[in-house]
Design a protein around this motif. Structure first.
Motif, PDB file in Angstrom:
ATOM      1  N   GLN A  42      50.032  58.256  45.436  1.00 38.87           N
ATOM      2  CA  GLN A  42      51.168  59.135  45.721  1.00 38.87           C
ATOM      3  C   GLN A  42      51.888  58.606  46.951  1.00 38.87           C
ATOM      4  OE1 GLN A  42      50.106  63.260  45.850  1.00 38.87           O
ATOM      5  NE2 GLN A  42      52.023  63.880  46.795  1.00 38.87           N
ATOM      6  N   GLN A  43      53.206  58.628  46.901  1.00 42.95           N
ATOM      7  CA  GLN A  43      53.998  58.183  48.054  1.00 42.95           C
ATOM      8  C   GLN A  43      53.829  59.174  49.194  1.00 42.95           C
ATOM      9  OE1 GLN A  43      57.968  56.861  47.163  1.00 42.95           O
ATOM     10  NE2 GLN A  43      58.719  57.533  49.163  1.00 42.95           N
ATOM     11  N   VAL A  44      53.661  58.647  50.410  1.00 45.10           N
ATOM     12  CA  VAL A  44      53.522  59.480  51.597  1.00 45.10           C
ATOM     13  C   VAL A  44      54.840  59.394  52.379  1.00 45.10           C
ATOM     14  CG1 VAL A  44      52.221  59.837  53.722  1.00 45.10           C
ATOM     15  CG2 VAL A  44      51.047  59.025  51.660  1.00 45.10           C
ATOM     16  N   ASN A  45      55.527  60.483  52.483  1.00 43.84           N
ATOM     17  CA  ASN A  45      56.809  60.582  53.180  1.00 43.84           C
ATOM     18  C   ASN A  45      57.878  59.728  52.520  1.00 43.84           C
ATOM     19  OD1 ASN A  45      55.930  62.580  54.959  1.00 43.84           O
ATOM     20  ND2 ASN A  45      55.061  61.063  56.338  1.00 43.84           N
ATOM     21  N   TRP A  46      58.730  59.049  53.263  1.00 49.46           N
ATOM     22  CA  TRP A  46      59.962  58.468  52.720  1.00 49.46           C
ATOM     23  C   TRP A  46      59.888  56.998  52.353  1.00 49.46           C
ATOM     24  CZ3 TRP A  46      59.106  60.692  57.381  1.00 49.46           C
ATOM     25  CH2 TRP A  46      58.947  59.812  58.457  1.00 49.46           C
ATOM     26  N   THR A  47      58.909  56.257  52.809  1.00 50.17           N
ATOM     27  CA  THR A  47      58.840  54.830  52.484  1.00 50.17           C
ATOM     28  C   THR A  47      57.882  54.606  51.328  1.00 50.17           C
ATOM     29  OG1 THR A  47      59.236  54.278  54.808  1.00 50.17           O
ATOM     30  CG2 THR A  47      58.403  52.520  53.404  1.00 50.17           C
ATOM     31  N   ALA A  48      58.350  53.854  50.336  1.00 53.27           N
ATOM     32  CA  ALA A  48      57.501  53.466  49.209  1.00 53.27           C
ATOM     33  C   ALA A  48      56.916  52.093  49.509  1.00 53.27           C
ATOM     34  CB  ALA A  48      58.316  53.428  47.924  1.00 53.27           C
ATOM     35  N   TYR A  49      55.634  51.939  49.261  1.00 51.25           N
ATOM     36  CA  TYR A  49      54.939  50.672  49.482  1.00 51.25           C
ATOM     37  C   TYR A  49      54.414  50.151  48.153  1.00 51.25           C
ATOM     38  CZ  TYR A  49      55.094  51.741  54.428  1.00 51.25           C
ATOM     39  OH  TYR A  49      55.530  52.024  55.697  1.00 51.25           O
ATOM     40  N   VAL A  50      54.520  48.839  47.986  1.00 52.27           N
ATOM     41  CA  VAL A  50      53.991  48.165  46.811  1.00 52.27           C
ATOM     42  C   VAL A  50      53.183  46.986  47.333  1.00 52.27           C
ATOM     43  CG1 VAL A  50      54.560  47.010  44.649  1.00 52.27           C
ATOM     44  CG2 VAL A  50      56.064  48.804  45.518  1.00 52.27           C
ATOM     45  N   PHE A  51      51.965  46.857  46.839  1.00 44.99           N
ATOM     46  CA  PHE A  51      51.034  45.841  47.339  1.00 44.99           C
ATOM     47  C   PHE A  51      50.714  44.819  46.257  1.00 44.99           C
ATOM     48  CE2 PHE A  51      50.346  49.797  49.549  1.00 44.99           C
ATOM     49  CZ  PHE A  51      50.344  49.416  50.870  1.00 44.99           C
ATOM     50  N   PHE A  52      50.369  43.624  46.695  1.00 48.01           N
ATOM     51  CA  PHE A  52      49.872  42.612  45.770  1.00 48.01           C
ATOM     52  C   PHE A  52      48.685  41.926  46.413  1.00 48.01           C
ATOM     53  CE2 PHE A  52      49.302  38.522  43.822  1.00 48.01           C
ATOM     54  CZ  PHE A  52      49.461  38.804  42.480  1.00 48.01           C
ATOM     55  N   GLY A  53      47.686  41.662  45.598  1.00 45.14           N
ATOM     56  CA  GLY A  53      46.544  40.871  46.012  1.00 45.14           C
ATOM     57  C   GLY A  53      46.005  40.124  44.818  1.00 45.14           C
ATOM     58  N   GLY A  54      45.870  38.819  44.959  1.00 51.69           N
ATOM     59  CA  GLY A  54      45.324  38.047  43.855  1.00 51.69           C
ATOM     60  C   GLY A  54      45.206  36.580  44.203  1.00 51.69           C
ATOM     61  N   ASP A  55      44.317  35.919  43.488  1.00 48.46           N
ATOM     62  CA  ASP A  55      44.125  34.478  43.621  1.00 48.46           C
ATOM     63  C   ASP A  55      44.809  33.828  42.423  1.00 48.46           C
ATOM     64  OD1 ASP A  55      42.486  34.880  45.885  1.00 48.46           O
ATOM     65  OD2 ASP A  55      40.778  35.284  44.572  1.00 48.46           O
ATOM     66  N   LEU A  56      45.900  33.125  42.686  1.00 46.49           N
ATOM     67  CA  LEU A  56      46.706  32.521  41.632  1.00 46.49           C
ATOM     68  C   LEU A  56      46.499  31.020  41.595  1.00 46.49           C
ATOM     69  CD1 LEU A  56      48.221  35.232  42.341  1.00 46.49           C
ATOM     70  CD2 LEU A  56      50.292  34.060  41.629  1.00 46.49           C
ATOM     71  N   ARG A  57      46.537  30.472  40.393  1.00 47.41           N
ATOM     72  CA  ARG A  57      46.578  29.013  40.288  1.00 47.41           C
ATOM     73  C   ARG A  57      47.874  28.555  40.960  1.00 47.41           C
ATOM     74  NH1 ARG A  57      43.436  25.947  36.981  1.00 47.41           N
ATOM     75  NH2 ARG A  57      41.990  27.079  35.675  1.00 47.41           N
ATOM     76  N   GLU A  58      47.795  27.411  41.574  1.00 52.38           N
ATOM     77  CA  GLU A  58      48.965  26.859  42.259  1.00 52.38           C
ATOM     78  C   GLU A  58      50.177  26.813  41.325  1.00 52.38           C
ATOM     79  OE1 GLU A  58      49.625  23.063  45.148  1.00 52.38           O
ATOM     80  OE2 GLU A  58      48.686  22.658  43.209  1.00 52.38           O
ATOM     81  N   SER A  59      49.949  26.536  40.064  1.00 50.44           N
ATOM     82  CA  SER A  59      51.040  26.444  39.086  1.00 50.44           C
ATOM     83  C   SER A  59      51.737  27.780  38.837  1.00 50.44           C
ATOM     84  CB  SER A  59      50.515  25.878  37.765  1.00 50.44           C
ATOM     85  OG  SER A  59      49.509  26.725  37.226  1.00 50.44           O
ATOM     86  N   ALA A  60      51.129  28.899  39.241  1.00 50.73           N
ATOM     87  CA  ALA A  60      51.721  30.225  39.031  1.00 50.73           C
ATOM     88  C   ALA A  60      52.458  30.747  40.263  1.00 50.73           C
ATOM     89  CB  ALA A  60      50.632  31.219  38.621  1.00 50.73           C
ATOM     90  N   VAL A  61      52.436  30.010  41.349  1.00 50.13           N
ATOM     91  CA  VAL A  61      53.059  30.496  42.588  1.00 50.13           C
ATOM     92  C   VAL A  61      54.549  30.732  42.398  1.00 50.13           C
ATOM     93  CG1 VAL A  61      53.602  29.905  44.985  1.00 50.13           C
ATOM     94  CG2 VAL A  61      51.276  29.598  44.114  1.00 50.13           C
ATOM     95  N   ASN A  62      55.242  29.852  41.682  1.00 49.91           N
ATOM     96  CA  ASN A  62      56.676  30.065  41.446  1.00 49.91           C
ATOM     97  C   ASN A  62      56.931  31.339  40.662  1.00 49.91           C
ATOM     98  OD1 ASN A  62      57.434  27.804  42.877  1.00 49.91           O
ATOM     99  ND2 ASN A  62      57.617  26.512  41.065  1.00 49.91           N
ATOM    100  N   TRP A  63      56.055  31.676  39.735  1.00 51.94           N
ATOM    101  CA  TRP A  63      56.156  32.945  39.001  1.00 51.94           C
ATOM    102  C   TRP A  63      56.202  34.106  39.991  1.00 51.94           C
ATOM    103  CZ3 TRP A  63      52.363  36.735  39.316  1.00 51.94           C
ATOM    104  CH2 TRP A  63      52.471  37.814  38.437  1.00 51.94           C
ATOM    105  N   PHE A  64      55.388  34.035  41.021  1.00 51.49           N
ATOM    106  CA  PHE A  64      55.321  35.111  42.000  1.00 51.49           C
ATOM    107  C   PHE A  64      56.511  35.078  42.963  1.00 51.49           C
ATOM    108  CE2 PHE A  64      53.773  37.231  45.843  1.00 51.49           C
ATOM    109  CZ  PHE A  64      53.415  38.445  45.289  1.00 51.49           C
ATOM    110  N   THR A  65      56.842  33.906  43.498  1.00 49.40           N
ATOM    111  CA  THR A  65      57.955  33.837  44.445  1.00 49.40           C
ATOM    112  C   THR A  65      59.291  34.154  43.771  1.00 49.40           C
ATOM    113  OG1 THR A  65      58.120  31.425  44.217  1.00 49.40           O
ATOM    114  CG2 THR A  65      56.801  32.281  46.073  1.00 49.40           C
ATOM    115  N   ASP A  66      59.405  33.871  42.482  1.00 49.39           N
ATOM    116  CA  ASP A  66      60.617  34.280  41.759  1.00 49.39           C
ATOM    117  C   ASP A  66      60.768  35.802  41.797  1.00 49.39           C
ATOM    118  OD1 ASP A  66      61.171  31.642  41.141  1.00 49.39           O
ATOM    119  OD2 ASP A  66      60.546  31.800  39.032  1.00 49.39           O
ATOM    120  N   GLN A  67      59.665  36.518  41.638  1.00 48.88           N
ATOM    121  CA  GLN A  67      59.714  37.975  41.708  1.00 48.88           C
ATOM    122  C   GLN A  67      60.125  38.446  43.099  1.00 48.88           C
ATOM    123  OE1 GLN A  67      56.356  40.140  39.732  1.00 48.88           O
ATOM    124  NE2 GLN A  67      55.650  38.043  39.396  1.00 48.88           N
TER     125      GLN A  67
END
Length: 121
Positions: A42-67
């Motif tokens: 549940q969002q607490v007050n006015w700021t929404a937070y979105v988190f990411f955590g994961g171990d990606l193959r180097e070849s998938a890094v562009n997939w993430f940075t594009d996002q």
């Protein structure tokens, strides 16, 4: 086996921008790495937070940075003019740790401060 990059961090935005962030995440869903995205129950007050955590193959890094690049470009949704912002640390198995800042409408990548070297394990 390949080279991996451990990525962890967060974005902060308002509720209107959150809908756009979630749309970007959905549009890049891959059934695997996209499961690294998460939100508080549940969002607490006015700021929404979105988190990411994961171990990606180097070849998938562009997939993430594009996002992240798309998310950084989400326009302000009110008169305050606040853009999506965030911070991620990316620990590359060979190249060490980089700091990825989402600010001022763009993704800024630079070497991480030496204080974060303990995360390079």
């Amino acid at each position: 086996m390949g080279v991996y990059v451990s990525i962890r961090g967060w974005l902060e935005c308002d509720t209107a921008q959150l809908a756009a962030v979630e749309k970007i995440i959905s549009s890049h869903a891959d059934g695997h790495y996209s499961h690294g995205w998460g939100r508080p129950r549940q969002q607490v007050n006015w700021t929404a937070y979105v988190f990411f955590g994961g171990d990606l193959r180097e070849s998938a890094v562009n997939w993430f940075t594009d996002q992240l690049t798309e998310m950084a470009r989400i326009p302000a949704s009110d008169a305050d003019g606040d853009l999506v912002r965030g911070l991620f640390l990316a620990s590359h198995e060979i190249d060490g740790t980089a700091e990825w800042q989402i600010r001022d409408g763009r993704l800024v990548i630079s070497p991480a401060d030496v204080r974060h070297r303990y995360l390079d394990a």
